[in-house]
Scaffold this active site. Structure first.
Site, PDB file in Angstrom:
ATOM      1  N   THR A 101       0.853  -1.182   0.000  1.00  0.00           N
ATOM      2  CA  THR A 101       0.000   0.000   0.000  1.00  0.00           C
ATOM      3  C   THR A 101       0.895   1.241   0.000  1.00  0.00           C
ATOM      4  O   THR A 101       1.721   1.421   0.904  1.00  0.00           O
ATOM      5  CB  THR A 101      -0.963   0.017   1.203  1.00  0.00           C
ATOM      6  OG1 THR A 101      -1.681   1.250   1.207  1.00  0.00           O
ATOM      7  CG2 THR A 101      -0.243  -0.157   2.526  1.00  0.00           C
ATOM      8  N   HIS A 114       1.109 -12.824  13.086  1.00  0.00           N
ATOM      9  CA  HIS A 114       2.065 -13.388  14.037  1.00  0.00           C
ATOM     10  C   HIS A 114       1.880 -14.889  14.239  1.00  0.00           C
ATOM     11  O   HIS A 114       2.708 -15.541  14.894  1.00  0.00           O
ATOM     12  CB  HIS A 114       1.944 -12.669  15.385  1.00  0.00           C
ATOM     13  CG  HIS A 114       3.263 -12.508  16.087  1.00  0.00           C
ATOM     14  ND1 HIS A 114       4.286 -13.430  15.997  1.00  0.00           N
ATOM     15  CD2 HIS A 114       3.730 -11.524  16.891  1.00  0.00           C
ATOM     16  CE1 HIS A 114       5.311 -13.039  16.711  1.00  0.00           C
ATOM     17  NE2 HIS A 114       5.011 -11.863  17.276  1.00  0.00           N
TER      18      HIS A 114
END
Length: 533
Positions: free
Chosen positions: A451, A503
């Site tokens: 992005t 994660h």
């Protein structure tokens, strides 16, 4: 086989169940060709133009622009053999009215115009007895006591007339004026001599007679004043009686300006009388200006935007991603002065002269090389099979802001493209996204996304993962800043990168190494290419 074929809204992929009609590219009566675009539809993925399955003449459009239609529902009817002549009544499209029959040449009750011919499909029948035709079908009773007809056909249009309000006398050339109530004052002699047509109009008051209420006030007595709810609330807040106002809006409705003008006239003090100074008259001081109307906080000062299409799907995906994958974000500030010089050298090369290149090209290349060194970054968590799926291909997504919301189309198998091919693919992807024509296939199957918030002057951010991806990189603005270079403080071109990752798949060590390698490439693209390859 029927000449009339109904074209249904097709399944545009990715399990979509509905679409919104943005615009019709054809009209009823148009001759169309096979595969000619006929309608523009927005799905939860993008806006697409749908081509015609048959050639012929458009006989009916089932849904207007702005309607939301389910997949499989008919949207247009096409006459596939218009050269065969007018359609007989038995060949009418599904839901069309049958030819008229019976006494009166098929004219329905209350129909005052000429009856059209059956050859033009403009005939209208009286709705059959209740239960004979399913309500809502063409020729059957519709809600409100109407008779359903073909779009574009039916009784001739006449000017609508408003029903007289309750309590308001209605004048008629042949009607006898109503007898006034006993409690009403006797009309003045002049009014008694007036003809019946003008009986509802109050005569001018005679000086010797007692005062007579104004005609407008008598007409409003017992009648409901037309005004929108925000206007009623404003009048209530300002203590204005709506029945005392003469509306200037449509159909005599009271508008906000009418209420505010009445309030200003009420609060303006009357002209002060002249005072005498030493026996002479002096004009009073000018009246102060009227106080401004109080601020209003209601629906009249609000805008409501429907949540649908691309924006709706993006919101659902972001909520699902934010509450499914445990996000971690790391940041790295990088001196990209050498990258900017490398871009200038690339622009001067013959093979890049007709290709638009930007810093995003080098960021994309850095990501692709980083994924090659750390494949786990390019993977997906599969809760259904309790597996981590590592992709050996990179479908590189580039977030693009469009008028319909944020989309993330991707370059398929970007890891196999050379630098020039990658530049062309990025340019094409961005141009198609801005035009709103990105197909659903280009927005599915992404494995890693970038992005570019730097184009808005933003330093960096904490991006949310697209569903099914394990990492996303935010590329911030490149700014000239003081930087320690070779032991001295110099002005260098600096940017900040932000990497968010899942994660469950990517731990702190893996995420840090990947971000470090991306920064290393951007710090010295040419030297890194020589050492890594």
């Amino acid at each position: 086989m029927s000449r009339i074929k109904e074209f249904t809204l097709p399944d545009l992929g990715e399990g979509l169940t509905e679409g919104e009609i943005l615009a019709w590219l054809v009209e009823v009566g148009d001759t169309i060709e096979l595969n000619q675009p006929i309608v523009e539809v927005e799905t939860a993925k993008a806006a697409v133009e749908i081509p015609a399955k048959w050639a012929g003449v458009v006989t009916r459009i089932f849904h207007d622009a702005g309607s939301t239609v389910e997949v499989g529902a008919p949207i247009v009817a096409i006459d596939t053999d218009p050269s065969a002549g007018p359609l007989p009544s038995s060949s009418s499209p599904p839901g069309s009215p049958a030819s008229p029959s019976g006494p009166g040449d098929g004219a329905p009750a209350g129909f005052s115009g000429p009856v059209p011919s059956a050859e033009s499909l403009a005939a209208v029948e009286v709705a059959p007895a209740e239960g004979a035709v399913e309500p809502g079908l063409i020729g059957g009773p519709a809600p409100g006591g109407r008779t359903a007809v073909l779009v574009g056909y039916g009784p001739r249009t006449v000017t609508a007339k408003r029903r007289p309000r309750s309590g308001t006398p209605t004048a008629s050339p042949t009607a006898t004026p109503a007898t006034p109530p006993a409690a009403a004052p006797a009309p003045a002699p002049v009014a008694a001599a007036a003809p019946p047509v003008a009986a509802a109009v109050a005569a001018p008051p005679v000086p010797a007679a007692p005062s007579v209420p104004a005609a407008g006030a008598s007409a409003r007595a017992g009648a409901v004043v037309l005004a929108k709810p925000p206007v009623r609330k404003l009048a209530k807040d300002l203590g204005i009686d709506l029945s005392s106002l003469t509306g200037t809006g449509p159909l005599g409705s009271v508008t906000r300006d009418d209420v505010q003008q009445a309030a200003a006239a009420r609060v303006a003090p009357a002209a002060a009388p002249s005072t005498s100074i030493n026996g002479s008259s002096a004009p009073a001081a000018a009246a102060p200006a009227a106080a401004p109307a109080p601020a209003v906080f209601d629906a009249s000062r609000e805008q409501r935007i429907p949540i649908k299409g691309v924006r709706k799907l993006t919101a659902e995906n972001m909520v699902a991603s934010a509450f499914t994958a445990p996000h971690v974000t790391e940041f790295l500030t990088v001196d990209v002065t050498r990258s900017m010089k490398t871009l200038e050298r690339l622009k001067a090369r013959p093979e890049f002269r007709d290709v638009r290149i930007s810093p995003l090209l080098l960021v994309a290349k850095a990501v692709l090389l980083g994924i090659k060194r750390h494949p786990m970054i390019n993977s997906t968590w599969s809760g259904a099979t309790n597996e981590i799926v590592v992709k050996e291909y990179v479908n590189l997504g580039i977030a693009a802001a469009t008028e319909r919301g944020l989309i993330v189309p991707n370059v398929k198998d970007a890891g196999r493209l050379g630098l020039r091919d990658l530049a062309e693919a990025l340019n094409t992807l961005v141009q198609v996204a801005k035009s709103g024509k990105t197909p659903p296939s280009d927005m599915s199957g992404g494995t890693f996304s970038i992005t570019n918030v730097g184009v808005f002057g933003v330093d960096t951010g904490t991006p949310i993962l697209p569903p099914g991806e394990s990492a996303i990189l935010a590329f911030g603005a490149i700014r000239p800043m003081p930087w320690v270079h070779k032991g001295k403080i110099k002005i260098r071109q600096v940017t900040t990168l932000g990497l968010s990752f899942d994660h469950r798949i990517v731990d702190g060590e893996l995420g840090s190494k990947f971000l470090r390698d991306v920064g290393t490439f951007l710090g010295d693209p040419e030297g890194t290419l020589l050492s890594w390859t």
